[in-house]
Design an enzyme around this catalytic site. Structure first.
Site, PDB file in Angstrom:
ATOM      1  N   LYS A  86      25.937   0.943  24.923  1.00 22.47           N
ATOM      2  CA  LYS A  86      25.732   0.605  23.508  1.00 22.47           C
ATOM      3  C   LYS A  86      24.401  -0.057  23.165  1.00 22.47           C
ATOM      4  CE  LYS A  86      27.930  -3.903  23.800  1.00 22.47           C
ATOM      5  NZ  LYS A  86      28.767  -4.917  23.206  1.00 22.47           N
ATOM      6  N   SER A 126      30.368   4.339  14.852  1.00 21.86           N
ATOM      7  CA  SER A 126      29.563   3.199  14.415  1.00 21.86           C
ATOM      8  C   SER A 126      28.930   3.503  13.062  1.00 21.86           C
ATOM      9  CB  SER A 126      28.455   2.983  15.451  1.00 21.86           C
ATOM     10  OG  SER A 126      27.474   2.131  14.926  1.00 21.86           O
ATOM     11  N   TYR A 150      21.285   6.341  21.239  1.00 18.46           N
ATOM     12  CA  TYR A 150      22.627   5.739  21.139  1.00 18.46           C
ATOM     13  C   TYR A 150      23.337   6.274  19.887  1.00 18.46           C
ATOM     14  CZ  TYR A 150      26.289   2.511  19.813  1.00 18.46           C
ATOM     15  OH  TYR A 150      27.489   1.997  19.393  1.00 18.46           O
ATOM     16  N   LYS A 154      26.733   8.940  19.289  1.00 20.39           N
ATOM     17  CA  LYS A 154      27.933   8.738  18.448  1.00 20.39           C
ATOM     18  C   LYS A 154      28.103   9.907  17.472  1.00 20.39           C
ATOM     19  CE  LYS A 154      29.320   4.871  20.137  1.00 20.39           C
ATOM     20  NZ  LYS A 154      30.538   4.870  20.937  1.00 20.39           N
ATOM     21  N   ARG A 310      11.984  -5.080  13.208  1.00 17.16           N
ATOM     22  CA  ARG A 310      12.296  -4.331  14.426  1.00 17.16           C
ATOM     23  C   ARG A 310      12.312  -2.845  14.071  1.00 17.16           C
ATOM     24  NH1 ARG A 310      17.922  -5.899  17.328  1.00 17.16           N
ATOM     25  NH2 ARG A 310      18.750  -4.948  15.437  1.00 17.16           N
TER      26      ARG A 310
HETATM   27  P1  NAD Z   1      31.330  -3.144  25.810  1.00 18.23           P
HETATM   28  O1  NAD Z   1      30.143  -2.729  26.580  1.00 18.23           O
HETATM   29  O2  NAD Z   1      31.718  -4.578  25.829  1.00 18.23           O
HETATM   30  O3  NAD Z   1      32.596  -2.270  26.240  1.00 18.23           O
HETATM   31  C1  NAD Z   1      32.484  -0.949  26.686  1.00 18.23           C
HETATM   32  C2  NAD Z   1      33.283  -0.827  27.976  1.00 18.23           C
HETATM   33  O4  NAD Z   1      33.169   0.513  28.447  1.00 18.23           O
HETATM   34  C3  NAD Z   1      32.765  -1.747  29.087  1.00 18.23           C
HETATM   35  O5  NAD Z   1      33.862  -2.466  29.622  1.00 18.23           O
HETATM   36  C4  NAD Z   1      32.171  -0.779  30.120  1.00 18.23           C
HETATM   37  O6  NAD Z   1      32.321  -1.256  31.446  1.00 18.23           O
HETATM   38  C5  NAD Z   1      32.977   0.482  29.849  1.00 18.23           C
HETATM   39  N1  NAD Z   1      32.312   1.737  30.207  1.00 18.23           N
HETATM   40  C6  NAD Z   1      31.042   2.130  29.910  1.00 18.23           C
HETATM   41  N2  NAD Z   1      30.798   3.351  30.386  1.00 18.23           N
HETATM   42  C7  NAD Z   1      31.936   3.766  31.008  1.00 18.23           C
HETATM   43  C8  NAD Z   1      32.310   4.941  31.692  1.00 18.23           C
HETATM   44  N3  NAD Z   1      31.458   5.942  31.869  1.00 18.23           N
HETATM   45  N4  NAD Z   1      33.557   5.017  32.203  1.00 18.23           N
HETATM   46  C9  NAD Z   1      34.436   4.007  32.042  1.00 18.23           C
HETATM   47  N5  NAD Z   1      34.140   2.874  31.423  1.00 18.23           N
HETATM   48  C10 NAD Z   1      32.903   2.745  30.896  1.00 18.23           C
HETATM   49  O7  NAD Z   1      31.111  -2.645  24.304  1.00 18.23           O
HETATM   50  P2  NAD Z   1      31.926  -2.995  22.995  1.00 18.23           P
HETATM   51  O8  NAD Z   1      31.063  -3.850  22.143  1.00 18.23           O
HETATM   52  O9  NAD Z   1      33.291  -3.444  23.342  1.00 18.23           O
HETATM   53  O10 NAD Z   1      31.959  -1.565  22.317  1.00 18.23           O
HETATM   54  C11 NAD Z   1      33.047  -0.676  22.490  1.00 18.23           C
HETATM   55  C12 NAD Z   1      32.704   0.638  21.825  1.00 18.23           C
HETATM   56  O11 NAD Z   1      32.428   0.406  20.444  1.00 18.23           O
HETATM   57  C13 NAD Z   1      31.457   1.324  22.393  1.00 18.23           C
HETATM   58  O12 NAD Z   1      31.684   2.704  22.427  1.00 18.23           O
HETATM   59  C14 NAD Z   1      30.375   0.998  21.385  1.00 18.23           C
HETATM   60  O13 NAD Z   1      29.381   1.962  21.350  1.00 18.23           O
HETATM   61  C15 NAD Z   1      31.172   0.970  20.087  1.00 18.23           C
HETATM   62  N6  NAD Z   1      30.557   0.134  19.058  1.00 18.23           N
HETATM   63  C16 NAD Z   1      30.264  -1.168  19.334  1.00 18.23           C
HETATM   64  C17 NAD Z   1      29.647  -1.963  18.373  1.00 18.23           C
HETATM   65  C18 NAD Z   1      29.282  -3.389  18.673  1.00 18.23           C
HETATM   66  O14 NAD Z   1      28.448  -3.950  17.949  1.00 18.23           O
HETATM   67  N7  NAD Z   1      29.845  -4.030  19.676  1.00 18.23           N
HETATM   68  C19 NAD Z   1      29.352  -1.413  17.102  1.00 18.23           C
HETATM   69  C20 NAD Z   1      29.704  -0.076  16.846  1.00 18.23           C
HETATM   70  C21 NAD Z   1      30.303   0.690  17.833  1.00 18.23           C
HETATM   71  N1  UDP Z   2      18.226  -9.568  14.113  1.00 17.73           N
HETATM   72  C1  UDP Z   2      17.275 -10.551  14.170  1.00 17.73           C
HETATM   73  N2  UDP Z   2      17.010 -11.133  15.378  1.00 17.73           N
HETATM   74  C2  UDP Z   2      17.684 -10.784  16.517  1.00 17.73           C
HETATM   75  C3  UDP Z   2      18.671  -9.776  16.433  1.00 17.73           C
HETATM   76  C4  UDP Z   2      18.900  -9.182  15.209  1.00 17.73           C
HETATM   77  O1  UDP Z   2      16.639 -10.895  13.172  1.00 17.73           O
HETATM   78  O2  UDP Z   2      17.399 -11.337  17.590  1.00 17.73           O
HETATM   79  C5  UDP Z   2      18.527  -8.955  12.794  1.00 17.73           C
HETATM   80  C6  UDP Z   2      18.286  -7.460  12.741  1.00 17.73           C
HETATM   81  O3  UDP Z   2      16.939  -7.204  12.384  1.00 17.73           O
HETATM   82  C7  UDP Z   2      19.295  -7.016  11.671  1.00 17.73           C
HETATM   83  C8  UDP Z   2      20.455  -7.994  11.848  1.00 17.73           C
HETATM   84  O4  UDP Z   2      19.923  -9.119  12.545  1.00 17.73           O
HETATM   85  O5  UDP Z   2      18.754  -7.208  10.394  1.00 17.73           O
HETATM   86  C9  UDP Z   2      21.632  -7.425  12.661  1.00 17.73           C
HETATM   87  O6  UDP Z   2      21.105  -6.922  13.888  1.00 17.73           O
HETATM   88  P1  UDP Z   2      22.076  -6.500  15.084  1.00 17.73           P
HETATM   89  O7  UDP Z   2      21.214  -6.022  16.209  1.00 17.73           O
HETATM   90  O8  UDP Z   2      23.033  -7.601  15.383  1.00 17.73           O
HETATM   91  O9  UDP Z   2      22.949  -5.316  14.474  1.00 17.73           O
HETATM   92  P2  UDP Z   2      22.489  -3.885  13.895  1.00 17.73           P
HETATM   93  O10 UDP Z   2      21.008  -3.795  13.944  1.00 17.73           O
HETATM   94  O11 UDP Z   2      23.158  -2.917  14.782  1.00 17.73           O
HETATM   95  O12 UDP Z   2      23.026  -3.844  12.514  1.00 17.73           O
END
Ligand code: NAD
Ligand code: UDP
Length: 355
Positions: A86, A126, A150, A154, A310
């Protein structure tokens, strides 16, 4: 009999919180994770919180043999598919790794699901699939585009799920488009544990507050927003977890309906097909507003400096959550205050995460 759910990536940040919510809602869970971004310690803590051991399979979703064995050993109602990489920045430098893990891994999972006739899936998508939105709040009909591997991974998986649903109407596929998940379990026992220096805002702020990092860089203060800093829709991870329970309950109702209709008449009732749903609060909060809320709740100063924008960031992003409310009967309940309180509790009890 309780329905059994395979939770890929269930040892991760959102997965652990969702496992607790699923258990509380009466589902049986089997976690499938390769621990590439998580640890057994997280699973142990979830077990302690729910008061019983968890079934855990250490495996990679790209490993069809291990996946097949899981489907032989268990009768799953469906899969919640969290596993994936991610980190946006890393995806730019290692695109093949991201496409391999997130796209090829999902294809392998879907093939095994089809082989065992398990056709109910909830996929972690996402808000990044919306790119730079043309209007706010963003609803599910907004156009989709991504600028990094990334996000593309998705989006590609969403296209695959759409095509799959078109090719075979027995699939029930929900893509939950998360906005910005933050916060931690109110017990302070599980939370987000970034491997390295955090990329995301909330874990960065909390590590500054606890003294692990010196100061926050705020990426840009010249956006057309309330105070010039970026605006995002932060959502408490326990609300997000409840969103998965609501989506699963919905799938279960739909599958029950399909079964009873097909018993009563020869005509088949329609499946869910591909259903994208936003999980957000519908409210935007700026970076400076979050910093200020976290500082007053933690009682810690959060030193910061403004730096340049960024690359790839957008000004504002927040969800329309009407569809989640209308279709799933779910809406987020917790405020920025609870998000900061719970993050701070987790961070101060576990300054080095699960180590
Ligand atoms: P995370 O990294 O904490 O959890 C993902 C888990 O998947 C981890 O435990 C990792 O070990 C496991 N994993 C990765 N690749 C694997 C594979 N090939 N086989 C088996 N296991 C595997 O991430 P998270 O924040 O819990 O996110 C979960 C999902 O949600 C992800 O798909 C991420 O892209 C999506 N997502 C997260 C966010 C966020 O901000 N956290 C936002 C939008 C979408
Ligand atoms: N951001 C920031 N400093 C950091 C990380 C993030 O100012 O160290 C800002 C970033 O520019 C965005 C917001 O915080 O405006 C959320 O960023 P994040 O990476 O948490 O989530 P995403 O970009 O995926 O929305």
């Amino acid at each position: 009999m309780k329905n059994k759910i395979l939770v890929t990536g269930g040892a991760g940040y959102i997965g652990t919180h969702t496992c607790i919510a699923l258990h509380e809602a009466g589902y049986d869970i089997v976690i499938y994770d390769n621990l590439s971004n998580s640890s057994c310690a997280a699973i142990k803590r979830v077990s302690t919180l729910i008061g019983q051991p968890l079934e855990f399979i250490e495996g990679d979703i790209r490993d069809a043999e291990t996946l097949r064995q899981a489907f032989v050993d268990h009768q799953f109602f469906g899969v919640i598919h969290f596993s994936g990489l991610k980190a946006v920045g890393e995806s730019v430098t290692k695109p093949l790794l991201y496409y391999n893990n997130n796209v090829s891994g999902t294809i392998t999972l879907l093939e095994v699901m089809r082989q065992y006739n398990v056709k109910n899936l909830i996929f972690s998508s996402s808000a990044t699939v919306y790119g730079d939105p043309k209007f706010l709040p963003i609803d599910e009909s907004s156009s989709r585009s991504c600028t990094n591997p990334y996000g593309q991974s998705k989006l590609i998986v969403e296209y695959i799920l759409e095509d799959l649903a078109l090719s075979d109407d027995s699939w029930n596929l929900i893509a939950l488009r998360y906005f910005n998940p933050v916060g931690a379990h109110p017990s302070g026992q599980i939370g987000e544990d970034p491997n390295d220096i955090p990329n995301n805002l909330m874990p960065y702020i909390s590590q500054v507050a606890v003294g692990k990092l010196e100061k926050l860089s705020i990426f840009g203060n010249d956006y057309p927003t309330v105070d010039g800093t970026g605006v995002r829709d932060f959502i408490h991870v326990t609300d997000l977890a409840q969103g998965h329970v609501a989506a699963l309950n919905y799938l279960q109702q739909q599958v029950d309906l399909q079964r009873s209709n097909s018993k009563r008449s020869s005509s088949k009732s329609s499946s869910v097909g591909f259903l994208p749903i936003n999980l957000g609060t519908g409210k935007g909060t700026s970076v400076l507003e979050l910093v200020s809320a976290f500082s007053s709740i933690s009682g810690q100063a959060i030193p910061y400096q403004f730096t340049s924008r960024r690359v790839g960031d957008i000004a504002s992003c927040y969800a329309s959550s009407d569809k989640a409310k209308n279709v799933l009967g779910w809406e987020a309940k917790l405020s920025i205050t609870e998000m900061c309180q719970d993050t701070w509790r987790w961070q101060s009890i576990n300054p080095t995460g699960y180590d």
